[in-house]
Design an enzyme around this catalytic site. Structure first.
Site, PDB file in Angstrom:
ATOM      1  N   GLU A  35       0.759  -1.384   0.080  1.00  0.00           N
ATOM      2  CA  GLU A  35       0.061  -0.078  -0.046  1.00  0.00           C
ATOM      3  C   GLU A  35       1.003   1.141  -0.055  1.00  0.00           C
ATOM      4  O   GLU A  35       0.817   2.134   0.857  1.00  0.00           O
ATOM      5  CB  GLU A  35      -1.045   0.010   1.165  1.00  0.00           C
ATOM      6  CG  GLU A  35      -1.834  -1.192   0.971  1.00  0.00           C
ATOM      7  CD  GLU A  35      -3.004  -0.977   2.111  1.00  0.00           C
ATOM      8  OE1 GLU A  35      -3.048  -0.217   3.062  1.00  0.00           O
ATOM      9  OE2 GLU A  35      -4.132  -1.713   1.933  1.00  0.00           O
ATOM     10  N   GLU A  38      -5.374  -8.309  -0.102  1.00  0.00           N
ATOM     11  CA  GLU A  38      -6.048  -8.145   1.069  1.00  0.00           C
ATOM     12  C   GLU A  38      -7.639  -7.872   0.755  1.00  0.00           C
ATOM     13  O   GLU A  38      -7.810  -6.924  -0.095  1.00  0.00           O
ATOM     14  CB  GLU A  38      -5.553  -6.847   1.728  1.00  0.00           C
ATOM     15  CG  GLU A  38      -4.239  -6.910   2.480  1.00  0.00           C
ATOM     16  CD  GLU A  38      -3.800  -5.972   3.244  1.00  0.00           C
ATOM     17  OE1 GLU A  38      -4.569  -5.054   3.593  1.00  0.00           O
ATOM     18  OE2 GLU A  38      -2.575  -5.389   3.293  1.00  0.00           O
TER      19      GLU A  38
HETATM   20  O1  AHR Z   1      -5.268  -5.686   7.299  1.00  0.00           O
HETATM   21  C1  AHR Z   1      -4.999  -4.466   7.937  1.00  0.00           C
HETATM   22  C2  AHR Z   1      -4.312  -3.384   7.245  1.00  0.00           C
HETATM   23  O2  AHR Z   1      -5.361  -2.949   6.215  1.00  0.00           O
HETATM   24  C3  AHR Z   1      -3.127  -3.635   6.463  1.00  0.00           C
HETATM   25  O3  AHR Z   1      -1.905  -3.658   7.367  1.00  0.00           O
HETATM   26  C4  AHR Z   1      -2.906  -2.721   5.422  1.00  0.00           C
HETATM   27  O4  AHR Z   1      -2.279  -3.094   4.216  1.00  0.00           O
HETATM   28  C5  AHR Z   1      -4.287  -2.479   5.012  1.00  0.00           C
HETATM   29  O5  AHR Z   1      -4.631  -0.990   5.112  1.00  0.00           O
END
Ligand code: AHR
Length: 517
Positions: free
Chosen positions: A201, A319
């Site tokens: 990210e 994610e």
């Molecule tokens: O999964 C929780 C957080 O969400 C992670 O650390 C990040 O990559 C995302 O914003």
């Protein structure tokens, strides 16, 4: 007499219609149609779609998968009850160590004798990191689970040297400094870690070492070059979009343009919410997920156009989850309910419909932190979201097929109409079984559906897996995790003209398994 028979048949029909999910044998005009054709293939349901994510965050690692000194842990500190639940999930690939955590992490702190490792301040989640769980603990955990490890390097505050040394520590077989450090730490053979993410990210201003797209792409290109020079077999995942409030398309375009000859995947992240407390709207997030995938797939094509022999690039949805109730203060310990379980099906349906381009996905996360498995010192409980993950996972390796769907629709604001039935289908050629995954997003309408088969012939025998509950907000807790569970049954459907009729109950997730002759 004829009259009596007709009346009896009508009565049976009415009774069958009253049983939600029951196959309907006679009468009734279906409201929806699904056409299945095993020749209309999309792509393989890649086993890596059933991945997960373990970040150093809250109680994900410490007190989650790893709890030294607990009677529930083995001699290495791994919680065996958790491991057993993770095995049921059949996690194909495990991403680690973050997440946001990765952007401040120095992997060299997490190797060697545990008692000599430094305690560091952890800036992403405002915590202390003991470093007692590090690279060797992670990679051995993956080996125990027969799970592919997937390491996210630090392209926030880290250096390219850190990244190439990490590859050397894990994968080098010759006698080099970092390979010898690994040997000193008790591991002769290289771990052969194939999957590496080029940061996490980095498009987000919340990220330590956040960069603009040009800065990131140039930095990642050099990191990729150095890492591949150490091991040319590794597969690399670029940090794609996560910050949808900004120019996420521009980010992906720049990243792909610069990295197209070195990366194998581009990552995208999505967390959804039901802040409006509106089930149909919540389950309408599929439009957004489909859009993120399709736009990114278009950008991949754009980056590759004009190249004679472009390097294949896929999407790693590394994610994804529902997340909106528990933030940092609560350790991200979301308590999931029945409607969140339905959303698991929605995500997978979208991944399956795009199986040609989405080749990896990682639920965020695995234990305690926005997770399907929760622990305390005495044991675990399984959240309602656990069960669709297990069931969809059984379709790994199948071929995704392009189901044609016509169903009643609804609207959310000005968006195009949405079908109440959200559908994906896969085919297991070896077993000649079609899997039909149907989410009925209507809050109150059962939808009778004619399922028509185009190629091969339906046998009558059908397996049904269904998740449904009268209370959309039903949750589980310790000692009480049996309330929201799937029901399974087998039935003999009446097949006429290679089609059958089935009623999908309101707010339900159904997987039908139908065998072809
Ligand atoms: O999964 C929780 C957080 O969400 C992670 O650390 C990040 O990559 C995302 O914003």
């Amino acid at each position: 007499m004829t009259n009596l028979i007709t009346r009896t048949i009508s009565l049976v029909t009415v009774l069958l219609l009253l049983i939600p999910g029951a196959p309907i044998v006679v009468g009734q005009t279906p409201q929806a149609r699904i056409k299945i054709d095993i020749d209309r293939t999309i792509g393989e349901v890649n086993p890596l779609l059933f991945g997960n994510f373990a970040e150093h965050l809250g109680r994900m690692i410490y007190g989650g998968i790893f709890e030294e000194g607990s009677s529930l842990s083995d001699k290495d500190g791994y919680r065996t009850d958790v491991m057993e639940a993770v095995r049921q999930l059949n996690v194909s690939i495990l991403r680690w160590p973050g997440g946001n955590f990765a952007s401040g992490y120095n992997w060299k702190d997490g190797i060697g004798p545990r008692d000599q490792r430094p305690v560091r301040t952890e800036l992403a989640w405002n915590a202390l990191e003991s470093n007692r769980f590090g690279t060797d603990e992670f990679l051995r955990y993956c080996e125990r689970l027969k799970t592919e490890p997937y390491i996210c390097i630090n392209l926030g505050l880290g250096t390219i040297d850190d990244a190439r040394h990490w590859v050397e520590y894990c994968n080098e077989s010759r006698r080099t400094f970092w390979a010898d450090q690994r040997r000193k730490n008790g591991r002769e053979q290289p771990y052969k870690v194939t999957y590496w993410a080029l940061g996490n990210e980095i498009d987000g201003p919340w990220q330590l070492g956040h960069k603009n797209a040009d800065e990131y792409a140039k930095f990642a290109l050099e990191a990729a070059k150095a890492m591949r020079a150490v091991d040319r077999n590794i597969k690399l995942v670029a940090s794609g979009s996560s910050n949808y409030g900004a120019d996420w398309i521009g980010w992906n375009r720049t990243t792909l343009a610069t990295l197209k000859n070195v990366i194998d995947y581009i990552a995208i992240h999505t967390y959804i919410n039901n802040r409006e407390n509106d089930l149909e709207r919540f389950l309408g997030w599929s439009q957004t997920i489909d859009n993120y995938i399709e736009v990114t797939a278009g950008l991949i094509k754009q980056a590759q156009s004009g190249q004679q022999n472009p390097r294949p690039i896929y999407i790693a949805y590394d994610e994804w989850n529902v997340w909106y109730r528990a933030f940092e203060r609560q350790g991200l310990e979301e308590i999931y309910n029945f409607e969140d379980a339905l959303a698991m099906g929605m995500f997978f349906n979208s991944f399956f419909r795009h199986a040609d381009v989405v080749k990896m996905a990682n639920l965020a996360q695995m234990v305690n932190v926005i997770a399907p498995i929760m622990t305390n010192k005495q044991g675990i409980f399984l959240q309602p979201t656990f069960f669709p993950l297990v069931e969809y996972g059984k379709q790994r390796g199948n071929t995704s097929i392009d189901a044609w769907v016509s169903s009643p629709t609804y609207k959310i604001g000005n968006r195009p109409p949405l079908r109440y039935l959200d559908v994906s289908a896969t085919y297991n050629a070896g077993e000649r079984v079609i899997y039909l995954n149907v989410l009925n997003r209507s809050k109150d309408k059962d939808i009778s559906t004619r399922i028509e088969n185009q190629e091969g012939e339906f046998q009558g025998e059908m397996g049904i897996w269904e998740m449904n509950h009268t209370d959309l907000k039903a949750t589980h807790t310790f000692g009480d995790d049996k309330r929201v569970r799937p029901v399974e049954r087998k039935t003999s459907a009446s097949v006429k003209n290679n089609s059958l009729i089935y009623t999908f109950p309101a707010h339900s997730l159904t997987i039908l398994r139908v065998r072809l002759r």
